[in-house]
Design an enzyme around this catalytic site. Structure first.
Site, PDB file in Angstrom:
ATOM      1  N   GLU A 299       0.933  -1.179   0.087  1.00  0.00           N
ATOM      2  CA  GLU A 299       0.101   0.000  -0.059  1.00  0.00           C
ATOM      3  C   GLU A 299       0.729   1.134  -0.071  1.00  0.00           C
ATOM      4  O   GLU A 299       0.967   2.172   0.989  1.00  0.00           O
ATOM      5  CB  GLU A 299      -1.007   0.014   1.347  1.00  0.00           C
ATOM      6  CG  GLU A 299      -1.819  -1.156   1.600  1.00  0.00           C
ATOM      7  CD  GLU A 299      -2.442  -1.234   2.676  1.00  0.00           C
ATOM      8  OE1 GLU A 299      -3.450  -1.773   2.797  1.00  0.00           O
ATOM      9  OE2 GLU A 299      -1.882  -0.615   3.580  1.00  0.00           O
ATOM     10  N   CYS A 370      -0.777  32.925  11.331  1.00  0.00           N
ATOM     11  CA  CYS A 370      -0.512  33.635  12.540  1.00  0.00           C
ATOM     12  C   CYS A 370      -0.224  32.509  13.581  1.00  0.00           C
ATOM     13  O   CYS A 370      -0.948  32.345  14.461  1.00  0.00           O
ATOM     14  CB  CYS A 370      -1.620  34.625  13.023  1.00  0.00           C
ATOM     15  SG  CYS A 370      -2.000  35.970  11.929  1.00  0.00           S
TER      16      CYS A 370
HETATM   17  N1  LLP Z   1      -0.984   1.758   4.761  1.00  0.00           N
HETATM   18  C1  LLP Z   1      -1.444   1.881   5.984  1.00  0.00           C
HETATM   19  C2  LLP Z   1      -2.259   1.124   6.901  1.00  0.00           C
HETATM   20  C3  LLP Z   1      -1.109   3.403   6.410  1.00  0.00           C
HETATM   21  O1  LLP Z   1      -1.435   3.801   7.848  1.00  0.00           O
HETATM   22  C4  LLP Z   1      -0.286   4.047   5.763  1.00  0.00           C
HETATM   23  C5  LLP Z   1      -0.054   5.690   6.069  1.00  0.00           C
HETATM   24  C6  LLP Z   1      -0.202   3.677   4.529  1.00  0.00           C
HETATM   25  C7  LLP Z   1      -0.418   2.477   4.014  1.00  0.00           C
HETATM   26  C8  LLP Z   1       0.559   4.682   3.243  1.00  0.00           C
HETATM   27  O2  LLP Z   1       1.892   4.909   3.917  1.00  0.00           O
HETATM   28  P1  LLP Z   1       3.147   5.823   2.862  1.00  0.00           P
HETATM   29  O3  LLP Z   1       3.578   4.782   1.754  1.00  0.00           O
HETATM   30  O4  LLP Z   1       2.500   7.027   2.194  1.00  0.00           O
HETATM   31  O5  LLP Z   1       4.048   6.224   3.852  1.00  0.00           O
HETATM   32  N2  LLP Z   1       0.693  12.381   7.538  1.00  0.00           N
HETATM   33  C9  LLP Z   1       2.120  11.681   7.697  1.00  0.00           C
HETATM   34  C10 LLP Z   1       1.996  10.239   7.250  1.00  0.00           C
HETATM   35  C11 LLP Z   1       0.932   9.315   7.849  1.00  0.00           C
HETATM   36  C12 LLP Z   1       0.854   7.983   7.325  1.00  0.00           C
HETATM   37  C13 LLP Z   1      -0.381   7.319   7.776  1.00  0.00           C
HETATM   38  N3  LLP Z   1      -0.525   6.062   7.177  1.00  0.00           N
HETATM   39  C14 LLP Z   1       3.301  12.488   6.851  1.00  0.00           C
HETATM   40  O6  LLP Z   1       2.927  13.512   6.604  1.00  0.00           O
HETATM   41  O7  LLP Z   1       4.216  11.880   7.081  1.00  0.00           O
END
Ligand code: LLP
Length: 446
Positions: A299, A370
């Site tokens: 994913e 702000c």
């Molecule tokens: N699968 C699950 C179950 C997840 O919780 C996540 C991300 C992904 C896949 C995708 O992960 P990626 O490949 O994008 O790293 N807002 C944070 C990231 C939160 C990620 C949450 N889960 C940031 O801006 O770094």
């Protein structure tokens, strides 16, 4: 043309380059022209790069002897047009809310390729998932399992599920940690036996088809060791549960988290390297444990859209504190990119309207909200910055727009897709009128 004279010139991702006018170009289009056409702040996505990342994932996993699924994690960035592109590229989709599901269905995304995640799916969201005939639900806890049992029975509809396991392994960038009891709001815990209990219980429900296990160990991961550890842990348990509760591991979903380059300090592995390690380890474990090869699902979110996104801002005011620092302020900030304020995330940038010029200035880039914490980049080396210059911040494609807010009533920026010298407005800029659509006038006649 003069080259960068500072020690660490940014590595330009995808189709990004500098044109004859010394302007930053993406997808064969001058970003200065885009800023003038659509105004700023502006998110620009390099669609060619998104497609090539998808193809890298698909071809890297195609060497595996069983089926694989690459499910794009929508939370990184979603839009109707992106979902349409993803559908054409043949990937699956991970959604985490009724809202993401709604948009995907509206985009015509094939429902059977949608996986539904989340630790608190509502009754309504589960009904929406059932009605849409999505491919599978990743079950997170016992309350949800109970709700799915009731709803599938009521609707007399079978639903495939993966059991989300909290594996007691957490990975961040260069290290991973193994914890006995995983303290997380997500998933069924392995060490206390909850995960096994969930598998056993779910298998008893006639309308629930338990096809496999899921685990996600973290974000921005630069090593393969965490994936290796989670594969071993899940497959060893699957082997035990096969004997104990006749569980058949058809699908092993190892989540997302593959790291990307934000600044030159980041040195992520190639997609092929992550994939090779995952495939090798699953094959090895299957052999050791005498298990049939499961399908491998992943994913990725950030690694598909992160480096493909660039944000263009207009430089406004400046403030120089002698001997201390020069601040320049841009027309966006934490409202369109919360990551520096929230996670101390680091970015790099260039002046889109004069990329190659002597880099003899050092500035700290402030947002316009702000809030003292609204800083985008500290100590960025740039050519002499003037009011009206365009600052391009690189690798903002993941968790930028999707986490954007209207703090200080800043309208959310427009999103433009570029590919083969063509630009396409994927999401228009929010307007003050959009704010008014939600507002209720206390003096309105009833
Ligand atoms: N699968 C699950 C179950 C997840 O919780 C996540 C991300 C992904 C896949 C995708 O992960 P990626 O490949 O994008 O790293 N807002 C944070 C990231 C939160 C990620 C949450 N889960 C940031 O801006 O770094």
């Amino acid at each position: 043309m003069e080259q960068f004279n500072h020690s660490t010139p940014p590595v330009f991702p995808g189709t990004m380059k500098v044109n004859e006018q010394n302007h930053l170009e993406i997808g064969g289009i001058d970003t200065v022209a885009l800023a003038e056409k659509y105004s700023t702040p502006l998110y620009i996505y390099d669609i060619d790069l998104i497609k090539s990342r998808i193809n890298e994932f698909k071809s890297a996993f195609s060497t595996y002897k069983k089926e694989t699924q690459v499910a794009y994690a929508s939370k990184a960035f979603s839009s109707l047009a992106l979902y349409q592109i993803l559908a054409e590229e043949g990937v699956s989709l991970d959604v985490v809310s009724g809202g993401e599901l709604y948009l995907a269905i509206k985009a015509g995304f094939p429902a059977e390729k949608i996986h539904f995640h989340g630790n608190n799916k509502s009754h309504q969201e589960l009904v929406e998932a059932l009605n849409a005939n999505i491919g599978c639900i990743v079950v997170d806890n016992f309350t949800e399992l109970d709700m799915i049992n009731q709803l599938t029975t009521l609707h007399q509809k079978k639903m495939k599920v993966l059991i989300r396991v909290t594996p007691g392994i957490e990975a961040h960038t260069h290290e991973y940690i193994t914890t006995g009891q995983a303290d997380s709001k997500f998933g069924f815990d392995l060490s206390s036996g909850q995960a096994r209990e969930a598998v056993e219980l779910a298998q008893q429900h006639p309308y629930i088809d338990v096809i496999g296990l899921h685990a996600h160990i973290g974000s921005q991961i630069f090593e393969t060791a965490g994936y290796e550890a989670v594969i071993e842990r899940l497959m060893v348990n699957a082997k035990e549960w096969k004997k104990e509760v006749r569980f058949d591991l058809q699908v092993l979903n190892v989540g997302g988290g593959f790291g990307i380059r934000y600044t030159n300090e980041d040195q992520p592995l190639s997609i092929g390297e992550y994939a090779l390690s995952i495939i090798k380890n699953v094959e090895q474990q299957a052999k050791n444990l005498e298990l049939a090869l499961p399908e491998i699902w992943i994913e990725p979110g950030r690694s598909i859209v992160g480096e493909a996104g660039t944000t263009i801002y207009t430089v406004g005011t400046e403030k120089t504190i002698p001997e201390i620092r020069k601040y320049i302020s841009v027309d966006g900030g934490m409202a369109d990119n919360i990551r520096p304020a929230l996670y101390e995330a680091e970015y790099t940038g260039v002046l889109a309207n004069k990329v190659y010029a002597p880099y003899d200035s050092k500035v700290s880039v402030a947002g316009k909200a702000c809030e003292s914490g609204d800083m985008l980049i500290w100590d960025l080396e740039l050519p002499e910055v003037e009011q009206g210059d365009y600052l391009a911040v690189l690798s903002t494609g993941a968790y930028g727009y999707s986490m954007a807010s209207n703090y200080n009533r800043l309208p959310r920026p427009a999103v433009v897709f570029v590919e083969n010298q063509q630009d396409f407005l994927a999401i228009r800029r929010e307007t003050y009128d959009d704010f008014m659509k939600l507002e209720q006038d206390i003096h309105r006649s009833v």
